[in-house]
Design a protein around this motif. Structure first.
Motif, PDB file in Angstrom:
ATOM      1  N   VAL A  57       1.698 -84.412  -1.031  1.00 58.45           N
ATOM      2  CA  VAL A  57       1.349 -83.460   0.026  1.00 58.45           C
ATOM      3  C   VAL A  57      -0.140 -83.552   0.386  1.00 58.45           C
ATOM      4  CG1 VAL A  57       3.259 -81.886  -0.488  1.00 58.45           C
ATOM      5  CG2 VAL A  57       1.015 -81.490  -1.552  1.00 58.45           C
ATOM      6  N   ARG A  58      -0.778 -84.577  -0.151  1.00 62.53           N
ATOM      7  CA  ARG A  58      -2.158 -84.929   0.163  1.00 62.53           C
ATOM      8  C   ARG A  58      -3.196 -83.896  -0.297  1.00 62.53           C
ATOM      9  NH1 ARG A  58       0.930 -87.120   4.354  1.00 62.53           N
ATOM     10  NH2 ARG A  58       0.569 -89.339   4.686  1.00 62.53           N
ATOM     11  N   TYR A  59      -2.909 -83.241  -1.422  1.00 66.31           N
ATOM     12  CA  TYR A  59      -3.903 -82.347  -2.014  1.00 66.31           C
ATOM     13  C   TYR A  59      -4.872 -83.108  -2.906  1.00 66.31           C
ATOM     14  CZ  TYR A  59      -1.165 -78.294  -0.483  1.00 66.31           C
ATOM     15  OH  TYR A  59      -0.491 -77.345   0.255  1.00 66.31           O
ATOM     16  N   VAL A  60      -4.423 -84.252  -3.427  1.00 66.26           N
ATOM     17  CA  VAL A  60      -5.298 -85.130  -4.203  1.00 66.26           C
ATOM     18  C   VAL A  60      -5.164 -86.548  -3.672  1.00 66.26           C
ATOM     19  CG1 VAL A  60      -5.384 -83.810  -6.361  1.00 66.26           C
ATOM     20  CG2 VAL A  60      -3.566 -85.437  -6.025  1.00 66.26           C
ATOM     21  N   GLU A  61      -6.284 -87.242  -3.685  1.00 62.56           N
ATOM     22  CA  GLU A  61      -6.296 -88.628  -3.227  1.00 62.56           C
ATOM     23  C   GLU A  61      -5.680 -89.532  -4.287  1.00 62.56           C
ATOM     24  OE1 GLU A  61     -10.305 -89.635  -2.240  1.00 62.56           O
ATOM     25  OE2 GLU A  61     -10.479 -88.018  -0.779  1.00 62.56           O
ATOM     26  N   SER A  62      -5.309 -90.715  -3.863  1.00 60.39           N
ATOM     27  CA  SER A  62      -4.639 -91.680  -4.728  1.00 60.39           C
ATOM     28  C   SER A  62      -5.430 -91.951  -6.013  1.00 60.39           C
ATOM     29  CB  SER A  62      -4.411 -92.978  -3.966  1.00 60.39           C
ATOM     30  OG  SER A  62      -3.800 -93.921  -4.797  1.00 60.39           O
ATOM     31  N   ALA A  63      -6.709 -92.221  -5.882  1.00 57.35           N
ATOM     32  CA  ALA A  63      -7.530 -92.551  -7.060  1.00 57.35           C
ATOM     33  C   ALA A  63      -7.574 -91.393  -8.047  1.00 57.35           C
ATOM     34  CB  ALA A  63      -8.937 -92.945  -6.628  1.00 57.35           C
ATOM     35  N   LYS A  64      -7.692 -90.186  -7.542  1.00 58.04           N
ATOM     36  CA  LYS A  64      -7.740 -89.011  -8.413  1.00 58.04           C
ATOM     37  C   LYS A  64      -6.388 -88.778  -9.080  1.00 58.04           C
ATOM     38  CE  LYS A  64      -9.658 -85.487 -10.308  1.00 58.04           C
ATOM     39  NZ  LYS A  64     -10.638 -85.691 -11.370  1.00 58.04           N
ATOM     40  N   ALA A  65      -5.313 -88.926  -8.336  1.00 57.76           N
ATOM     41  CA  ALA A  65      -3.973 -88.765  -8.900  1.00 57.76           C
ATOM     42  C   ALA A  65      -3.736 -89.804 -10.000  1.00 57.76           C
ATOM     43  CB  ALA A  65      -2.915 -88.884  -7.811  1.00 57.76           C
ATOM     44  N   GLU A  66      -4.148 -91.035  -9.757  1.00 55.08           N
ATOM     45  CA  GLU A  66      -3.990 -92.089 -10.758  1.00 55.08           C
ATOM     46  C   GLU A  66      -4.801 -91.790 -12.007  1.00 55.08           C
ATOM     47  OE1 GLU A  66      -4.730 -95.973  -9.077  1.00 55.08           O
ATOM     48  OE2 GLU A  66      -3.325 -95.596  -7.436  1.00 55.08           O
ATOM     49  N   ALA A  67      -6.021 -91.290 -11.830  1.00 53.77           N
ATOM     50  CA  ALA A  67      -6.866 -90.944 -12.980  1.00 53.77           C
ATOM     51  C   ALA A  67      -6.239 -89.814 -13.802  1.00 53.77           C
ATOM     52  CB  ALA A  67      -8.268 -90.553 -12.511  1.00 53.77           C
ATOM     53  N   LEU A  68      -5.709 -88.811 -13.109  1.00 51.12           N
ATOM     54  CA  LEU A  68      -5.059 -87.704 -13.810  1.00 51.12           C
ATOM     55  C   LEU A  68      -3.809 -88.186 -14.542  1.00 51.12           C
ATOM     56  CD1 LEU A  68      -5.394 -84.904 -11.099  1.00 51.12           C
ATOM     57  CD2 LEU A  68      -6.591 -84.997 -13.304  1.00 51.12           C
ATOM     58  N   GLN A  69      -3.015 -89.025 -13.878  1.00 51.85           N
ATOM     59  CA  GLN A  69      -1.796 -89.551 -14.512  1.00 51.85           C
ATOM     60  C   GLN A  69      -2.141 -90.418 -15.722  1.00 51.85           C
ATOM     61  OE1 GLN A  69       1.024 -88.301 -13.936  1.00 51.85           O
ATOM     62  NE2 GLN A  69       1.571 -88.208 -11.781  1.00 51.85           N
ATOM     63  N   SER A  70      -3.226 -91.159 -15.640  1.00 53.50           N
ATOM     64  CA  SER A  70      -3.655 -92.003 -16.756  1.00 53.50           C
ATOM     65  C   SER A  70      -4.070 -91.152 -17.957  1.00 53.50           C
ATOM     66  CB  SER A  70      -4.815 -92.891 -16.312  1.00 53.50           C
ATOM     67  OG  SER A  70      -5.291 -93.663 -17.381  1.00 53.50           O
ATOM     68  N   GLU A  95       6.354 -81.836 -16.770  1.00 57.71           N
ATOM     69  CA  GLU A  95       6.142 -80.939 -15.629  1.00 57.71           C
ATOM     70  C   GLU A  95       4.868 -81.310 -14.893  1.00 57.71           C
ATOM     71  OE1 GLU A  95       6.798 -76.446 -15.550  1.00 57.71           O
ATOM     72  OE2 GLU A  95       6.591 -76.906 -17.685  1.00 57.71           O
ATOM     73  N   LEU A  96       3.793 -81.488 -15.664  1.00 60.81           N
ATOM     74  CA  LEU A  96       2.497 -81.799 -15.064  1.00 60.81           C
ATOM     75  C   LEU A  96       2.521 -83.145 -14.352  1.00 60.81           C
ATOM     76  CD1 LEU A  96      -0.408 -80.948 -14.584  1.00 60.81           C
ATOM     77  CD2 LEU A  96      -0.979 -81.868 -16.852  1.00 60.81           C
ATOM     78  N   GLU A  97       3.188 -84.103 -14.935  1.00 67.59           N
ATOM     79  CA  GLU A  97       3.335 -85.417 -14.303  1.00 67.59           C
ATOM     80  C   GLU A  97       3.971 -85.275 -12.918  1.00 67.59           C
ATOM     81  OE1 GLU A  97       5.404 -89.725 -15.381  1.00 67.59           O
ATOM     82  OE2 GLU A  97       5.700 -88.020 -16.712  1.00 67.59           O
ATOM     83  N   THR A  98       5.004 -84.467 -12.847  1.00 63.86           N
ATOM     84  CA  THR A  98       5.700 -84.222 -11.582  1.00 63.86           C
ATOM     85  C   THR A  98       4.804 -83.483 -10.595  1.00 63.86           C
ATOM     86  OG1 THR A  98       7.819 -84.180 -12.728  1.00 63.86           O
ATOM     87  CG2 THR A  98       7.735 -83.108 -10.563  1.00 63.86           C
ATOM     88  N   GLN A  99       4.086 -82.496 -11.065  1.00 66.54           N
ATOM     89  CA  GLN A  99       3.240 -81.695 -10.179  1.00 66.54           C
ATOM     90  C   GLN A  99       2.056 -82.493  -9.631  1.00 66.54           C
ATOM     91  OE1 GLN A  99       2.716 -78.637 -13.037  1.00 66.54           O
ATOM     92  NE2 GLN A  99       4.710 -77.734 -12.583  1.00 66.54           N
ATOM     93  N   ILE A 100       1.511 -83.399 -10.441  1.00 66.73           N
ATOM     94  CA  ILE A 100       0.453 -84.280  -9.934  1.00 66.73           C
ATOM     95  C   ILE A 100       1.009 -85.166  -8.825  1.00 66.73           C
ATOM     96  CG2 ILE A 100      -1.077 -86.211 -10.509  1.00 66.73           C
ATOM     97  CD1 ILE A 100      -1.317 -84.925 -13.362  1.00 66.73           C
ATOM     98  N   GLU A 101       2.216 -85.683  -9.025  1.00 69.38           N
ATOM     99  CA  GLU A 101       2.870 -86.511  -8.002  1.00 69.38           C
ATOM    100  C   GLU A 101       3.083 -85.713  -6.715  1.00 69.38           C
ATOM    101  OE1 GLU A 101       4.640 -89.719  -6.063  1.00 69.38           O
ATOM    102  OE2 GLU A 101       3.450 -89.695  -7.899  1.00 69.38           O
ATOM    103  N   ILE A 102       3.525 -84.481  -6.854  1.00 71.51           N
ATOM    104  CA  ILE A 102       3.728 -83.628  -5.676  1.00 71.51           C
ATOM    105  C   ILE A 102       2.402 -83.383  -4.963  1.00 71.51           C
ATOM    106  CG2 ILE A 102       4.354 -81.291  -4.910  1.00 71.51           C
ATOM    107  CD1 ILE A 102       6.516 -81.393  -7.189  1.00 71.51           C
ATOM    108  N   ALA A 103       1.368 -83.077  -5.731  1.00 73.25           N
ATOM    109  CA  ALA A 103       0.046 -82.836  -5.137  1.00 73.25           C
ATOM    110  C   ALA A 103      -0.449 -84.063  -4.378  1.00 73.25           C
ATOM    111  CB  ALA A 103      -0.955 -82.442  -6.222  1.00 73.25           C
ATOM    112  N   PHE A 104      -0.161 -85.238  -4.910  1.00 74.12           N
ATOM    113  CA  PHE A 104      -0.521 -86.465  -4.211  1.00 74.12           C
ATOM    114  C   PHE A 104       0.289 -86.615  -2.917  1.00 74.12           C
ATOM    115  CE2 PHE A 104       0.749 -90.930  -3.506  1.00 74.12           C
ATOM    116  CZ  PHE A 104      -0.453 -91.400  -3.011  1.00 74.12           C
TER     117      PHE A 104
END
Length: 131
Positions: free
Chosen positions: A87-100, A76-85
């Protein structure tokens, strides 16, 4: 000394991930308070919470059940981070760090589940516990 769920690396990393998710979602639009912000935080919190709850159950079978719920929350969280990215709520680098960080939690969670399934779970196992 008896170890607790707090000593599990997966639980520790899960709690750290919750902190990161809260910080990342702190500045999101107010219109998201009861939508994506709430959902992403609940999914993140669910991961270490279910690890802890399962460890307090009386059987390995119950523990595995709660670990599988935590694994579902990882997806679920993996999907929600992708959605946040997206819709531009998180930048690419931050989304990648969270996914990692989430991928690391996922791997440890899977190892814990497999160790319980195989009957190989040992409380002092270095791969699962912080020294």
């Amino acid at each position: 000394m008896t170890k607790s769920f707090r000593d599990l690396i997966v639980w520790q990393q899960g709690v750290a991930l919750v902190e990161d998710i809260y910080r990342a979602s702190d500045g999101w639009p107010k219109s998201e308070d009861y939508a994506l912000t709430s959902q992403i935080r609940r999914s993140a919190v669910s991961i270490p919470s279910n690890i802890a709850e399962g460890s307090g159950r009386g059987t390995v079978r119950d523990y595995q059940h709660f670990l599988r719920i935590a694994r579902g929350s990882v997806r679920e969280l993996e999907t929600q981070i992708e959605i946040a990215f997206r819709v531009r709520y998180v930048e690419s680098a931050k989304a990648e760090a969270l996914q990692s960080k989430l991928a690391s939690v996922s791997k440890l969670l899977n190892r814990l589940i497999k160790s319980l399934e195989s009957g190989q779970f040992v409380r002092e196992e270095i791969a699962l516990y912080e020294p």
